[in-house]
Design an enzyme around this catalytic site. Sequence first.
Site, short mmCIF file in Angstrom:
data_model
loop_
_atom_site.label_atom_id
_atom_site.label_comp_id
_atom_site.label_asym_id
_atom_site.label_seq_id
_atom_site.Cartn_x
_atom_site.Cartn_y
_atom_site.Cartn_z
CD1 TRP A 135 36.44 2.97 44.16
CD2 TRP A 135 38.12 1.92 45.19
NE1 TRP A 135 37.42 2.72 43.22
CE2 TRP A 135 38.47 2.08 43.83
CE3 TRP A 135 39.04 1.28 46.05
CZ2 TRP A 135 39.68 1.62 43.30
CZ3 TRP A 135 40.23 0.84 45.51
CH2 TRP A 135 40.53 1.00 44.16
CD GLU A 208 32.27 5.10 48.87
OE1 GLU A 208 31.61 4.26 48.26
OE2 GLU A 208 33.26 4.80 49.55
CG ASP A 241 32.80 9.54 45.59
OD1 ASP A 241 31.97 9.51 44.66
OD2 ASP A 241 33.88 8.92 45.57
CD GLN A 244 28.93 2.46 43.77
OE1 GLN A 244 28.04 1.79 44.26
NE2 GLN A 244 30.16 2.01 43.66
CE LYS A 270 31.41 3.63 40.38
NZ LYS A 270 32.13 2.59 39.66
NE ARG A 404 29.94 -3.43 45.21
CZ ARG A 404 30.77 -2.55 44.67
NH1 ARG A 404 30.58 -1.27 44.88
NH2 ARG A 404 31.78 -2.93 43.92
N1 PMP Z 1 33.88 6.95 43.92
C1 PMP Z 1 33.09 5.90 44.15
C2 PMP Z 1 32.10 5.96 45.26
C3 PMP Z 1 33.18 4.77 43.34
O1 PMP Z 1 32.40 3.71 43.57
C4 PMP Z 1 34.13 4.76 42.29
C5 PMP Z 1 34.28 3.57 41.36
N2 PMP Z 1 34.10 2.34 41.90
C6 PMP Z 1 34.94 5.87 42.11
C7 PMP Z 1 34.78 6.97 42.93
C8 PMP Z 1 35.98 5.91 41.03
O2 PMP Z 1 35.38 6.07 39.82
P1 PMP Z 1 36.11 5.60 38.48
O3 PMP Z 1 36.25 4.12 38.57
O4 PMP Z 1 35.15 6.05 37.42
O5 PMP Z 1 37.40 6.31 38.40
#
Ligand code: PMP
Length: 440
Positions: A135, A208, A241, A244, A270, A404
């Site tokens: 994601w 991620e 990415d 988190q 975040k 989670r």
């Molecule tokens: N990358 C990751 C790993 C995320 O978990 C998220 C949000 N769940 C995003 C990008 C997207 O971020 P946003 O919701 O702030 O646009």
Amino acid sequence: MNQSLLDASKEYLVRYGGDVFPALFTSASGTIVRDSDGREYLDFTSGQMCATIGHNHPAIVQAVNRAGKKAFHFFSGMIPEVVVELAQTLAREWLPGEIKRSVFVNTGSEATEVALRMAKMYTGGYEILALGGSWHGITAGASSVSMASDRKGYGVPIPGVFIIPEPNSYRPYISGASEEEAALANLELALKMFDMQSTGRGAAIIVEPVISAGGVLVPPKSFMHALRRAANDRGMLLIFDEAQTAFGRIGARTGSEYFDVVPDIMTMSKTLGGGLPLAAVSTTAEIEDDLFAKKFAFYTSHVSDPLMAEVGLAVLDVIRKQDLVARAIEMGGYLRSRLDDLGQRYEVIGDIRGLGLLLGVELVTDRASRTPAHHLGAMTSQKCFENGLSMNIRRRPERGSVWRIAPPLTVSRGEIDQAVDILEKALRSSLDEIAASRAS
Ligand code: PMP
């Protein structure tokens, strides 16, 4: 209950998806959020995985006030002093290897767009490899490289996206003698397929460090090193990415530090704003110089806003001063030991995984079949909420039913005990109810 506002919410709000709770919410502090009836809930998702230093931390409130006295916003071509301070702090204290130049935007989705645009312009290519279960956001480019959910119904995604099956040691696509072997076999096959399909214009591999929405999957370290090599071999950039994983959540400064792999571009969001919308994209001087020469643009209304930079600096300061990276290891270890104890007593807990204070608990009907226990998961989450604990459940038939669990890094032992007690009671009551309904 504020019934008239609850009615108005049904009349006037777009239902944008996700799990919407049956109450309206009014305030939050530390690990606690409150609804309109004044009921308190332990927030074991840190809001949307953002509030790592706890909700409404006084340092954040002061930062907002400071910006109120100085400036919230400028013309995007006017670089605020505080933005430079934040970039410098990131480079000196947090970013790995040669990564040192940053641009500041608002959301994780936006950060993904920045990273993809950078990789495309730098390499001259457009092909992107992304992981199953990933994601990276909801905007066009970001959703095109996101595989966890929500792909259907929105038209044509960006061209040139290819999938690497996610390394899932509990549910491997191709099993191997070890978790590592299975992950590497998946990768090898994916790269063979990619090389067959590629037009030779690769831009990036995006990953991620902990595949969170896909079920809190922690790849083996060798897998991340293999991704680094795969990118190098193909002249592609490696994008981490770290929405988190950066700034302590997993018990390391960054995912890059944990895996000992330095990407070419890092996105952070975040956990940088601690609940306010701030995101950063960082890269090396060499890549940034090249992009600048090619007239790279990511010009938005709120790029480099001083308000958010004040907040980001405050968040990083609290994490450093309170040593929250170490605390994530300590409290993560404690939470994990309490969950492991549940795991020993409940057959339906199939797997417990994660790093630091980003944990996943996978529920199954029984350990032999590993059949995802969606109904039980949803029911237990609901009961947890009724008893004052908010946790997030990911329900994907092919990926299991995974809670989670990611409380603020400032969570106390007492709060962890309270949460696990609520969880156990909710689980036991759900199991009893399911057994009773089968018997009748
Ligand atoms: N990358 C990751 C790993 C995320 O978990 C998220 C949000 N769940 C995003 C990008 C997207 O971020 P946003 O919701 O702030 O646009």
